[in-house]
Motif scaffolding. Structure first.
Motif, PDB file in Angstrom:
ATOM      1  N   UNK A  57      34.632  27.758  46.735  1.00 53.26           N
ATOM      2  CA  UNK A  57      33.941  28.256  45.548  1.00 53.26           C
ATOM      3  C   UNK A  57      34.532  27.605  44.310  1.00 53.26           C
ATOM      4  N   UNK A  58      33.778  27.602  43.245  1.00 52.42           N
ATOM      5  CA  UNK A  58      34.278  27.094  41.974  1.00 52.42           C
ATOM      6  C   UNK A  58      35.040  28.199  41.239  1.00 52.42           C
ATOM      7  N   UNK A  59      35.935  27.792  40.377  1.00 46.66           N
ATOM      8  CA  UNK A  59      36.675  28.758  39.572  1.00 46.66           C
ATOM      9  C   UNK A  59      35.692  29.669  38.838  1.00 46.66           C
ATOM     10  N   UNK A  60      36.013  30.943  38.851  1.00 42.03           N
ATOM     11  CA  UNK A  60      35.134  31.935  38.255  1.00 42.03           C
ATOM     12  C   UNK A  60      34.106  32.484  39.220  1.00 42.03           C
ATOM     13  N   UNK A  61      34.048  31.906  40.406  1.00 41.43           N
ATOM     14  CA  UNK A  61      33.083  32.339  41.406  1.00 41.43           C
ATOM     15  C   UNK A  61      33.525  33.581  42.152  1.00 41.43           C
ATOM     16  N   UNK A  62      32.685  33.986  43.103  1.00 43.14           N
ATOM     17  CA  UNK A  62      32.901  35.235  43.837  1.00 43.14           C
ATOM     18  C   UNK A  62      33.002  35.000  45.339  1.00 43.14           C
ATOM     19  N   UNK A  63      33.773  35.865  45.982  1.00 46.65           N
ATOM     20  CA  UNK A  63      33.844  35.887  47.437  1.00 46.65           C
ATOM     21  C   UNK A  63      34.143  37.300  47.876  1.00 46.65           C
ATOM     22  N   UNK A 111      37.452  41.625  47.714  1.00 47.18           N
ATOM     23  CA  UNK A 111      36.422  40.970  46.920  1.00 47.18           C
ATOM     24  C   UNK A 111      36.990  40.540  45.578  1.00 47.18           C
ATOM     25  N   UNK A 112      36.538  39.370  45.125  1.00 48.39           N
ATOM     26  CA  UNK A 112      36.868  38.921  43.785  1.00 48.39           C
ATOM     27  C   UNK A 112      35.620  38.327  43.152  1.00 48.39           C
ATOM     28  N   UNK A 113      35.434  38.602  41.884  1.00 52.60           N
ATOM     29  CA  UNK A 113      34.330  38.037  41.122  1.00 52.60           C
ATOM     30  C   UNK A 113      34.820  37.043  40.084  1.00 52.60           C
ATOM     31  N   UNK A 114      36.100  36.703  40.099  1.00 50.11           N
ATOM     32  CA  UNK A 114      36.642  35.765  39.122  1.00 50.11           C
ATOM     33  C   UNK A 114      37.805  34.997  39.737  1.00 50.11           C
ATOM     34  N   UNK A 115      37.481  34.188  40.712  1.00 44.87           N
ATOM     35  CA  UNK A 115      38.517  33.455  41.421  1.00 44.87           C
ATOM     36  C   UNK A 115      39.111  32.338  40.574  1.00 44.87           C
ATOM     37  N   UNK A 116      40.388  32.054  40.820  1.00 44.18           N
ATOM     38  CA  UNK A 116      41.108  30.988  40.141  1.00 44.18           C
ATOM     39  C   UNK A 116      41.618  29.991  41.178  1.00 44.18           C
ATOM     40  N   UNK A 117      41.863  28.743  40.752  1.00 46.67           N
ATOM     41  CA  UNK A 117      42.388  27.748  41.707  1.00 46.67           C
ATOM     42  C   UNK A 117      43.660  28.221  42.411  1.00 46.67           C
ATOM     43  N   UNK A 118      44.486  28.998  41.724  1.00 40.93           N
ATOM     44  CA  UNK A 118      45.720  29.475  42.359  1.00 40.93           C
ATOM     45  C   UNK A 118      45.479  30.531  43.432  1.00 40.93           C
ATOM     46  N   UNK A 119      44.236  30.966  43.587  1.00 37.32           N
ATOM     47  CA  UNK A 119      43.895  31.881  44.680  1.00 37.32           C
ATOM     48  C   UNK A 119      43.629  31.123  45.983  1.00 37.32           C
TER      49      UNK A 119
END
Length: 125
Positions: free
Chosen positions: A12-18, A84-92
């Protein structure tokens, strides 16, 4: 034995959700707690949060900052936990693992830790 099957990882891109899922199945054990861990490249596996039988969540001290971006929940009827996250970061970016601490239903009632196979989450900047 307890089997844990994880799903939901991906790119996913940064800021995306999973939303990651982990379903526990099997007999001969009572599951006391389930938990999410993650292991980033070059780092040790670390605890994210533990989910009790009633669905209440306890976040690891080092992961308190994740609470604003991640939610952890449980479907008690199906023995499934979610992350769940709605604001993923590269460090995740990491492999996310599910864990279950289960107790034998027969003497000597020993406790065991079971692990899922892990699911890769990659967050691009």
């Amino acid at each position: 034995q307890v089997q844990l099957v994880e799903s939901g990882g991906g790119l996913v891109q940064a800021g995306g959700s999973l939303r990651l899922s982990c379903e526990a199945s099997g007999g001969g054990f009572i599951i006391a707690t389930m938990a999410w861990y993650r292991q980033a490249p070059g780092r040790q596996r670390e605890l994210i949060a533990t989910v009790a039988r009633d669905g209440s969540t306890t976040w690891a001290d080092s992961m308190e900052s994740m609470k604003g971006r991640f939610t952890c929940s449980k479907d008690n009827a199906k023995n499934i936990i979610y992350l769940r996250s709605d604001s993923l970061k590269p460090e995740d970016t990491a492999v996310y693992y599910c864990n279950a601490r289960a107790i034998e239903t027969a003497p000597p009632f020993r406790a065991y830790d079971f692990w899922g196979q892990g699911t890769q989450v990659t967050v691009s900047s």
